[in-house]
Write a protein that holds these residues in place. Structure first.
Motif, PDB file in Angstrom:
ATOM      1  N   TYR A 111      49.022 -94.951  48.626  1.00  0.00           N
ATOM      2  CA  TYR A 111      49.030 -93.860  48.389  1.00  0.00           C
ATOM      3  C   TYR A 111      48.026 -94.281  47.208  1.00  0.00           C
ATOM      4  CZ  TYR A 111      53.974 -93.397  50.499  1.00  0.00           C
ATOM      5  OH  TYR A 111      54.602 -93.297  51.449  1.00  0.00           O
ATOM      6  N   ASN A 112      46.709 -92.904  47.259  1.00  0.00           N
ATOM      7  CA  ASN A 112      45.634 -92.746  46.001  1.00  0.00           C
ATOM      8  C   ASN A 112      46.236 -92.067  44.963  1.00  0.00           C
ATOM      9  OD1 ASN A 112      44.294 -92.929  48.144  1.00  0.00           O
ATOM     10  ND2 ASN A 112      44.149 -91.096  49.223  1.00  0.00           N
ATOM     11  N   ASP A 113      47.150 -91.756  44.705  1.00  0.00           N
ATOM     12  CA  ASP A 113      47.942 -91.198  43.496  1.00  0.00           C
ATOM     13  C   ASP A 113      48.800 -92.544  42.873  1.00  0.00           C
ATOM     14  OD1 ASP A 113      50.065 -90.855  45.108  1.00  0.00           O
ATOM     15  OD2 ASP A 113      51.306 -89.059  44.194  1.00  0.00           O
ATOM     16  N   GLN A 114      49.235 -93.355  43.293  1.00  0.00           N
ATOM     17  CA  GLN A 114      49.755 -94.570  42.519  1.00  0.00           C
ATOM     18  C   GLN A 114      48.495 -95.766  42.609  1.00  0.00           C
ATOM     19  OE1 GLN A 114      53.760 -95.630  43.967  1.00  0.00           O
ATOM     20  NE2 GLN A 114      53.794 -93.082  45.253  1.00  0.00           N
ATOM     21  N   GLN A 115      47.524 -95.759  42.118  1.00  0.00           N
ATOM     22  CA  GLN A 115      46.708 -96.849  42.106  1.00  0.00           C
ATOM     23  C   GLN A 115      45.897 -96.906  40.693  1.00  0.00           C
ATOM     24  OE1 GLN A 115      43.076 -96.213  45.325  1.00  0.00           O
ATOM     25  NE2 GLN A 115      45.224 -96.540  47.085  1.00  0.00           N
ATOM     26  N   ILE A 116      45.742 -98.363  40.287  1.00  0.00           N
ATOM     27  CA  ILE A 116      44.512 -97.933  39.107  1.00  0.00           C
ATOM     28  C   ILE A 116      42.666 -98.971  39.612  1.00  0.00           C
ATOM     29  CG2 ILE A 116      44.400 -99.140  37.064  1.00  0.00           C
ATOM     30  CD1 ILE A 116      47.200 -98.940  36.316  1.00  0.00           C
ATOM     31  N   ARG A 117      42.111 -98.393  38.948  1.00  0.00           N
ATOM     32  CA  ARG A 117      41.305 -99.209  39.688  1.00  0.00           C
ATOM     33  C   ARG A 117      40.459 -98.809  38.206  1.00  0.00           C
ATOM     34  NH1 ARG A 117      35.305 -99.204  43.665  1.00  0.00           N
ATOM     35  NH2 ARG A 117      34.243-100.218  42.633  1.00  0.00           N
ATOM     36  N   THR A 118      39.729 -98.780  37.291  1.00  0.00           N
ATOM     37  CA  THR A 118      39.008 -99.175  36.095  1.00  0.00           C
ATOM     38  C   THR A 118      38.566-100.237  35.372  1.00  0.00           C
ATOM     39  OG1 THR A 118      39.359 -97.580  34.013  1.00  0.00           O
ATOM     40  CG2 THR A 118      41.221 -99.305  33.913  1.00  0.00           C
ATOM     41  N   THR A 119      38.133 -99.703  33.962  1.00  0.00           N
ATOM     42  CA  THR A 119      37.418-100.664  33.089  1.00  0.00           C
ATOM     43  C   THR A 119      37.630-100.895  31.848  1.00  0.00           C
ATOM     44  OG1 THR A 119      35.624 -98.801  32.565  1.00  0.00           O
ATOM     45  CG2 THR A 119      34.852-100.863  34.698  1.00  0.00           C
ATOM     46  N   VAL A 120      37.704-102.487  31.028  1.00  0.00           N
ATOM     47  CA  VAL A 120      38.565-102.699  30.397  1.00  0.00           C
ATOM     48  C   VAL A 120      37.354-103.342  29.016  1.00  0.00           C
ATOM     49  CG1 VAL A 120      39.327-104.790  30.440  1.00  0.00           C
ATOM     50  CG2 VAL A 120      39.845-102.864  27.952  1.00  0.00           C
ATOM     51  N   ALA A 121      36.602-102.972  27.640  1.00  0.00           N
ATOM     52  CA  ALA A 121      35.761-103.477  26.918  1.00  0.00           C
ATOM     53  C   ALA A 121      36.748-104.007  26.301  1.00  0.00           C
ATOM     54  CB  ALA A 121      35.309-102.544  26.443  1.00  0.00           C
ATOM     55  N   LEU A 122      36.965-105.989  26.331  1.00  0.00           N
ATOM     56  CA  LEU A 122      37.613-106.329  25.832  1.00  0.00           C
ATOM     57  C   LEU A 122      36.788-106.784  24.027  1.00  0.00           C
ATOM     58  CD1 LEU A 122      38.486-109.098  27.713  1.00  0.00           C
ATOM     59  CD2 LEU A 122      39.913-107.288  27.345  1.00  0.00           C
ATOM     60  N   PRO A 123      37.116-106.365  23.292  1.00  0.00           N
ATOM     61  CA  PRO A 123      36.841-106.653  22.062  1.00  0.00           C
ATOM     62  C   PRO A 123      35.854-108.034  21.757  1.00  0.00           C
ATOM     63  CG  PRO A 123      39.069-106.866  21.714  1.00  0.00           C
ATOM     64  CD  PRO A 123      38.591-105.912  23.236  1.00  0.00           C
ATOM     65  N   HIS A 124      36.894-109.636  22.192  1.00  0.00           N
ATOM     66  CA  HIS A 124      36.173-110.600  21.983  1.00  0.00           C
ATOM     67  C   HIS A 124      35.660-110.850  23.479  1.00  0.00           C
ATOM     68  CE1 HIS A 124      37.981-110.568  17.495  1.00  0.00           C
ATOM     69  NE2 HIS A 124      38.953-109.864  18.346  1.00  0.00           N
ATOM     70  N   GLY A 125      35.169-110.023  24.221  1.00  0.00           N
ATOM     71  CA  GLY A 125      34.534-110.710  25.323  1.00  0.00           C
ATOM     72  C   GLY A 125      35.394-111.924  26.724  1.00  0.00           C
ATOM     73  N   THR A 126      34.777-111.877  27.251  1.00  0.00           N
ATOM     74  CA  THR A 126      35.784-112.927  28.288  1.00  0.00           C
ATOM     75  C   THR A 126      35.614-113.774  28.396  1.00  0.00           C
ATOM     76  OG1 THR A 126      33.944-112.871  29.874  1.00  0.00           O
ATOM     77  CG2 THR A 126      35.597-110.695  29.828  1.00  0.00           C
ATOM     78  N   GLY A 127      33.956-114.853  26.814  1.00  0.00           N
ATOM     79  CA  GLY A 127      34.095-116.176  27.721  1.00  0.00           C
ATOM     80  C   GLY A 127      32.456-116.480  28.844  1.00  0.00           C
ATOM     81  N   LYS A 128      32.340-115.837  29.739  1.00  0.00           N
ATOM     82  CA  LYS A 128      31.554-116.191  29.954  1.00  0.00           C
ATOM     83  C   LYS A 128      30.468-115.469  30.798  1.00  0.00           C
ATOM     84  CE  LYS A 128      32.376-115.788  35.248  1.00  0.00           C
ATOM     85  NZ  LYS A 128      33.086-115.016  36.859  1.00  0.00           N
ATOM     86  N   SER A 129      29.798-115.658  31.364  1.00  0.00           N
ATOM     87  CA  SER A 129      28.375-114.956  30.712  1.00  0.00           C
ATOM     88  C   SER A 129      28.472-114.628  32.676  1.00  0.00           C
ATOM     89  CB  SER A 129      27.216-116.129  31.037  1.00  0.00           C
ATOM     90  OG  SER A 129      27.282-117.166  32.244  1.00  0.00           O
ATOM     91  N   VAL A 130      28.023-112.833  32.534  1.00  0.00           N
ATOM     92  CA  VAL A 130      27.741-112.344  33.937  1.00  0.00           C
ATOM     93  C   VAL A 130      26.368-111.806  33.949  1.00  0.00           C
ATOM     94  CG1 VAL A 130      29.181-110.013  34.540  1.00  0.00           C
ATOM     95  CG2 VAL A 130      29.918-111.556  32.588  1.00  0.00           C
ATOM     96  N   ARG A 131      25.642-112.228  35.702  1.00  0.00           N
ATOM     97  CA  ARG A 131      25.205-111.622  35.461  1.00  0.00           C
ATOM     98  C   ARG A 131      25.625-109.510  36.635  1.00  0.00           C
ATOM     99  NH1 ARG A 131      21.461-114.790  37.323  1.00  0.00           N
ATOM    100  NH2 ARG A 131      20.468-113.392  39.024  1.00  0.00           N
ATOM    101  N   VAL A 132      24.294-109.491  35.905  1.00  0.00           N
ATOM    102  CA  VAL A 132      24.270-107.801  36.265  1.00  0.00           C
ATOM    103  C   VAL A 132      23.314-106.721  36.830  1.00  0.00           C
ATOM    104  CG1 VAL A 132      24.811-105.708  35.129  1.00  0.00           C
ATOM    105  CG2 VAL A 132      25.598-106.869  34.518  1.00  0.00           C
ATOM    106  N   ALA A 133      23.224-107.035  38.505  1.00  0.00           N
ATOM    107  CA  ALA A 133      22.070-105.963  38.644  1.00  0.00           C
ATOM    108  C   ALA A 133      22.235-104.666  38.858  1.00  0.00           C
ATOM    109  CB  ALA A 133      22.320-106.577  40.622  1.00  0.00           C
ATOM    110  N   VAL A 134      20.925-103.946  38.954  1.00  0.00           N
ATOM    111  CA  VAL A 134      21.021-102.231  38.528  1.00  0.00           C
ATOM    112  C   VAL A 134      20.239-101.846  39.997  1.00  0.00           C
ATOM    113  CG1 VAL A 134      20.586-100.670  37.149  1.00  0.00           C
ATOM    114  CG2 VAL A 134      21.526-103.278  36.337  1.00  0.00           C
ATOM    115  N   LEU A 135      21.064-100.763  40.488  1.00  0.00           N
ATOM    116  CA  LEU A 135      19.816-100.145  41.449  1.00  0.00           C
ATOM    117  C   LEU A 135      19.308 -98.972  40.987  1.00  0.00           C
ATOM    118  CD1 LEU A 135      22.238-100.364  44.419  1.00  0.00           C
ATOM    119  CD2 LEU A 135      20.264-101.835  44.209  1.00  0.00           C
ATOM    120  N   ALA A 136      17.670 -98.842  40.607  1.00  0.00           N
ATOM    121  CA  ALA A 136      17.677 -98.320  39.717  1.00  0.00           C
ATOM    122  C   ALA A 136      15.922 -98.267  39.811  1.00  0.00           C
ATOM    123  CB  ALA A 136      17.719 -98.303  38.300  1.00  0.00           C
TER     124      ALA A 136
END
Length: 293
Positions: A111-136
């Motif tokens: 059901y669409n009203d029973q889903q979570i998709r979001t982001t969280v900004a961890l104050p101390h990060g994940t400890g992992k380097s992340v590759r970010v691509a941007v369409l712009a």
């Protein structure tokens, strides 16, 4: 020969006189002839297969894993502080293990009203380097490059993605790029990489978004069973840093409680390291710890 009964079915081949099959639904008995032999063979094969499975050796558990599992009280619900400390203690693999939260939520994601998709900004990060691509394009592309994006482009980057070259963990898109992404749904969707305004990956300020994801902002969602599996740091972090990341993650889950959720949001919650045993959390203590009650 059995007595006549309305439920009795029989068939005899007059040319050979071969008995094919007698069966009685009422009496519950069966007489088999040559035609029933394949059924007997199937049963014998299944019995042989079951015997082989029973004789197969059980999956071997390493001594390290066995010892670690023995240090966790299976029925105990741990406070967040206890769970973090124990998780760190049991992260004894030869590599730096990731700290993970597994939250079984009272949701039915079909059901669409029973889903979570979001982001969280961890104050101390994940400890992992992340590759970010941007369409712009234009100024937005320059902004993304200046913020440290690993890949920036539009038509050329779309072609690379369409060819299956997904050399990144996060894909950001400016609003003008979204109509061009429709054809990439089959490539990006299964990987969970399709940009979404709800997840903060569609933005008119790509430079700011690149900085956030590089600093430890992560996206997560419920799976088909209504469970969230979220990394919140590395086990070599200080316990205080992991605890603060866990609190931020818990707050974010509570803040994004779906409108269709009835009753309590959490069913169960556990912490574990990559190779460690699950440690059950006291959900009430977790919510209090995160400051959401």
């Amino acid at each position: 020969r059995p007595p006549h009964h309305p439920a009795l079915a029989s068939s005899v081949d007059d040319s050979t006189g071969m008995l094919v099959l007698f069966a009685s639904a009422v009496q519950g008995w069966m007489v088999r002839g040559p035609v029933a032999a394949p059924l007997v063979q199937q049963q014998q094969q299944q019995q042989q297969l079951d015997a082989a499975r029973a004789a197969a050796p059980a999956m071997k558990v390493s001594r390290r894993a066995s010892e670690n599992a023995g240090k966790v009280e299976e029925e105990k619900l741990y406070s967040p502080e206890e769970a973090v400390a124990l998780m760190k203690e049991l992260a004894t693999a030869k590599f730096t293990e990731t700290a993970e939260l597994h939250g079984n939520l009272n949701l039915d994601p079909k059901y669409n009203d029973q889903q979570i998709r979001t982001t969280v900004a961890l104050p101390h990060g994940t400890g992992k380097s992340v590759r970010v691509a941007v369409l712009a394009e234009g100024a937005a592309a320059d902004e993304a490059k200046a913020a440290g994006a690993d890949l920036v482009g539009m038509a050329d980057l779309i072609e690379e993605i369409a060819a299956g070259n997904l050399n990144f963990e996060v894909l950001l898109a400016t609003p003008p790029a979204m109509p061009k992404l429709a054809k990439l749904g089959k490539v990006l969707g299964p990987k969970g990489l399709m940009p979404s305004p709800k997840a903060g990956t569609v933005t008119a300020a790509p430079g700011e978004a690149v900085g956030e994801f590089k600093a430890g902002k992560i996206e997560f969602r419920t799976d088909k069973q209504g469970i969230v599996h979220v990394p919140f740091g590395k086990c070599d972090f200080e316990a205080g840093s992991l605890s603060e990341n866990l609190a931020a993650l818990t707050k974010t889950i509570e803040k994004n409680r779906p409108s269709g959720c009835k009753g309590k949001l959490w069913s169960t919650a556990t912490l574990s390291s990559t190779m460690g045993p699950p440690i059950k959390l006291d959900v009430a203590a977790l919510r209090t710890f995160a400051g959401v009650v």
